[in-house]
Design an enzyme around this catalytic site. Structure first.
Site, PDB file in Angstrom:
ATOM      1  N   ASN A 217       0.866  -1.182   0.000  1.00  9.86           N
ATOM      2  CA  ASN A 217       0.000   0.000   0.000  1.00  9.86           C
ATOM      3  C   ASN A 217       0.902   1.231   0.000  1.00  9.86           C
ATOM      4  OD1 ASN A 217      -1.776   2.063   0.503  1.00  9.86           O
ATOM      5  ND2 ASN A 217      -2.317   1.384   2.572  1.00  9.86           N
ATOM      6  N   TRP A 218       1.000   1.855  -1.165  1.00  6.94           N
ATOM      7  CA  TRP A 218       1.921   3.001  -1.290  1.00  6.94           C
ATOM      8  C   TRP A 218       1.375   4.264  -0.627  1.00  6.94           C
ATOM      9  CZ3 TRP A 218       3.627   2.659  -7.186  1.00  6.94           C
ATOM     10  CH2 TRP A 218       4.345   1.470  -7.376  1.00  6.94           C
ATOM     11  N   LYS A 219       0.105   4.251  -0.267  1.00  4.99           N
ATOM     12  CA  LYS A 219      -0.544   5.454   0.303  1.00  4.99           C
ATOM     13  C   LYS A 219      -0.306   6.644  -0.641  1.00  4.99           C
ATOM     14  CE  LYS A 219      -0.077   3.334   4.754  1.00  4.99           C
ATOM     15  NZ  LYS A 219      -0.174   3.473   6.183  1.00  4.99           N
TER      16      LYS A 219
ATOM     17  N   HIS B  89      -9.759   1.275   4.697  1.00  2.00           N
ATOM     18  CA  HIS B  89      -8.458   1.422   5.369  1.00  2.00           C
ATOM     19  C   HIS B  89      -8.640   2.362   6.565  1.00  2.00           C
ATOM     20  CE1 HIS B  89      -4.359   2.646   6.214  1.00  2.00           C
ATOM     21  NE2 HIS B  89      -3.983   1.549   5.603  1.00  2.00           N
TER      22      HIS B  89
ATOM     23  N   GLU C 162      -7.009   4.735   7.658  1.00  6.44           N
ATOM     24  CA  GLU C 162      -6.806   6.169   7.379  1.00  6.44           C
ATOM     25  C   GLU C 162      -8.051   6.770   6.737  1.00  6.44           C
ATOM     26  OE1 GLU C 162      -3.035   5.724   5.358  1.00  6.44           O
ATOM     27  OE2 GLU C 162      -2.169   5.101   7.260  1.00  6.44           O
TER      28      GLU C 162
ATOM     29  N   GLU D  31      -5.660  -4.813  10.403  1.00  9.84           N
ATOM     30  CA  GLU D  31      -4.629  -3.792  10.578  1.00  9.84           C
ATOM     31  C   GLU D  31      -4.921  -3.004  11.857  1.00  9.84           C
ATOM     32  OE1 GLU D  31      -2.538  -2.675   6.657  1.00  9.84           O
ATOM     33  OE2 GLU D  31      -4.300  -1.424   6.859  1.00  9.84           O
TER      34      GLU D  31
ATOM     35  N   GLY E 262       2.176   2.363  10.667  1.00  9.45           N
ATOM     36  CA  GLY E 262       3.125   3.462  10.524  1.00  9.45           C
ATOM     37  C   GLY E 262       3.824   3.839  11.820  1.00  9.45           C
TER      38      GLY E 262
ATOM     39  N   SER F 177       3.125  -2.071  10.356  1.00  5.75           N
ATOM     40  CA  SER F 177       4.562  -2.132  10.646  1.00  5.75           C
ATOM     41  C   SER F 177       5.196  -3.485  10.323  1.00  5.75           C
ATOM     42  CB  SER F 177       4.848  -1.719  12.095  1.00  5.75           C
ATOM     43  OG  SER F 177       4.477  -0.362  12.290  1.00  5.75           O
TER      44      SER F 177
ATOM     45  N   GLY G 222       2.733  -1.106   4.260  1.00  3.49           N
ATOM     46  CA  GLY G 222       2.756   0.317   3.938  1.00  3.49           C
ATOM     47  C   GLY G 222       4.173   0.794   3.690  1.00  3.49           C
ATOM     48  N   GLY G 223       4.763   1.428   4.687  1.00  2.00           N
ATOM     49  CA  GLY G 223       6.080   2.066   4.547  1.00  2.00           C
ATOM     50  C   GLY G 223       7.128   1.189   3.876  1.00  2.00           C
TER      51      GLY G 223
HETATM   52  P1  PGA Z   1       2.618   0.333   7.609  1.00  2.00           P
HETATM   53  O1  PGA Z   1       1.168   0.551   6.940  1.00  2.00           O
HETATM   54  O2  PGA Z   1       3.168  -0.955   7.047  1.00  2.00           O
HETATM   55  O3  PGA Z   1       3.425   1.529   7.181  1.00  2.00           O
HETATM   56  O4  PGA Z   1       2.419   0.260   9.075  1.00  2.00           O
HETATM   57  C1  PGA Z   1       0.292  -0.517   6.695  1.00  2.00           C
HETATM   58  C2  PGA Z   1      -0.970  -0.002   6.052  1.00  2.00           C
HETATM   59  O5  PGA Z   1      -1.438   1.079   6.397  1.00  2.00           O
HETATM   60  O6  PGA Z   1      -1.552  -0.683   5.172  1.00  2.00           O
END
Ligand code: PGA
Length: 255
Positions: free
Chosen positions: A12-14, A98, A100, A170, A176, A215, A236-237
């Site tokens: 997930n590149w956000k 998600h 967010e 999640e 994050g 994470s 994500g990251g």
């Molecule tokens: P993260 O994000 O790996 O940076 O914690 C995961 C996500 O939001 O899908």
């Protein structure tokens, strides 16, 4: 081994990337990944890049998806993107709900459920994201929250819809933050999700792909992915750094 279940590692590149950076990252993934039976890889980029990504990945076994979809099909919804538009570009997956989107953009369970249904109406595979906040976990409410998030979708679509969907657990406190759920914590909630689905259909519950996200790093992926009810990850990251994402994909190969 998770025999019979689709396994997936999704990046997930956000809201990150650029045309040049995306191309570099995909070149590295194409060079570094090889097809593995029963395991899929996919990237989730921001909307404006999807057309370019669809052509960069054409003929590749690496899939791609969008990070959101409108619950509406067409019309006066400025700023929204419909499932049929995504489908035209060959989109396979879409994230729905998600944390967010839920936390920063006010998406509520009913809307997430409507997005899930819209994705399937257009032939997309929804990845339903669920998870509790730290406060909810500390109150002992994890199962109540995750159960409610699942039931909102199931009540709208019925359990049969889960035959062609993925669920990503999640925990919000792990996203994050660098603080992943422990393998035991992840496994416990994944088992709970499967039990909750099994109340409606054991067969579908046993077959559904459950991802862990929050994470995930090269250093913890193997331990998380080998849990019996963890069928892959939503990253994500670490999905923005080719070597890290490749190492995570490698852990899934051996899980
Ligand atoms: P993260 O994000 O790996 O940076 O914690 C995961 C996500 O939001 O899908």
């Amino acid at each position: 081994m998770k025999v019979g279940r689709r396994r997936l590692v999704a990046g997930n590149w956000k809201m990150n990337g650029s045309l040049a950076a995306n191309e570099r990252l995909l070149d590295a993934l194409k060079a570094g990944l090889k097809p593995v039976a029963g395991l899929e890889f996919a990237v989730f980029a921001p909307f404006p890049y999807l057309a370019a990504i669809s052509s960069l990945l054409s003929g590749s076994f690496i899939g791609w998806g969008a990070q959101d979809v409108s619950e509406h099909d067409v019309g006066a919804y400025t700023g929204e993107v419909s499932g049929s538009m995504l489908r035209e570009f060959g989109c396979r997956y879409v994230l729905v709900g998600h944390s967010e989107r839920r936390q920063l953009f006010g998406e509520v369970d009913m809307q997430v459920a409507a997005k899930f249904a819209a994705a399937q109406r257009h032939g997309l595979i929804p990845i339903l994201c669920v998870g509790e906040t730290l406060e909810q976990r500390e109150l002992g409410a994890t199962e109540v929250v995750v159960g409610r998030q699942l039931d909102a979708v199931l009540d709208l679509t019925g359990i049969v819809a889960l035959k062609n969907a993925v669920v990503a657990y999640e925990p919000v406190w792990a996203i994050g933050t660098g603080k992943n759920a422990s393998p035991d914590q992840a496994q416990a909630v994944h088992a709970f999700i499967r039990e909750r689905l099994a109340l409606r259909s054991k067969e579908i519950a046993d077959a559904v792909t459950l991802l862990y996200g929050g994470s995930v790093k090269a250093s913890n992926a193997a331990e998380l992915f080998t849990q019996p009810d963890v069928d892959g990850g939503l990253i994500g990251g670490a999905s923005l750094i080719a070597d890290d994402f490749l190492a995570i994909c490698k852990s899934a190969e051996n899980a």
